[in-house]
Enzyme design. Structure first.
Site, PDB file in Angstrom:
ATOM      1  N   ARG A   1      51.608 -58.603 -53.121  1.00  0.00           N
ATOM      2  CA  ARG A   1      50.554 -59.623 -53.106  1.00  0.00           C
ATOM      3  C   ARG A   1      50.589 -60.445 -51.825  1.00  0.00           C
ATOM      4  O   ARG A   1      49.553 -60.703 -51.213  1.00  0.00           O
ATOM      5  CB  ARG A   1      50.650 -60.518 -54.345  1.00  0.00           C
TER       6      ARG A   1
ATOM      7  N   ASN B   1      48.765 -59.027 -59.940  1.00  0.00           N
ATOM      8  CA  ASN B   1      49.461 -57.989 -60.686  1.00  0.00           C
ATOM      9  C   ASN B   1      48.752 -57.797 -62.020  1.00  0.00           C
ATOM     10  O   ASN B   1      48.365 -58.780 -62.664  1.00  0.00           O
ATOM     11  CB  ASN B   1      50.906 -58.394 -60.970  1.00  0.00           C
TER      12      ASN B   1
END
Length: 92
Positions: free
Chosen positions: A18, A37
């Site tokens: 990320r 996620n």
């Protein structure tokens, strides 16, 4: 402006994916959206808006990912930008 929704599967959680996506979006510039996620433990979803060229460059980087990632499958959907993002950030 176009919208890209990408789902990366493989070893993409708990490897800094990320943060990698945020850094790459900033480096390329002109990209807004989000990365998160998914609850399955092996998928990261990226929704991004920008020019087709900037998103294709972003996608090339996402397919590689950070050093400890292993992207095994990539699912991509293209559409019209909705203008709902002001920046690119991690969401939960």
């Amino acid at each position: 402006m176009v919208r890209m929704t990408v789902r990366m599967r493989g070893r993409v959680q708990m490897v800094g994916y990320r943060m990698f996506a945020e850094v790459e979006a900033e480096r390329i510039g002109g990209i807004s959206g989000s990365v998160r996620n998914l609850p399955d433990g092996s998928t990261v979803e990226v929704i991004a808006e920008g020019t087709r060229a900037s998103l294709e460059e972003f996608l090339d980087e996402l397919k590689i990912g950070p050093a400890h990632a292993l992207v095994r499958d990539v699912e991509i959907e293209w559409g019209v930008a909705r203008g709902e993002f002001s920046a690119f950030e991690t969401t939960f």
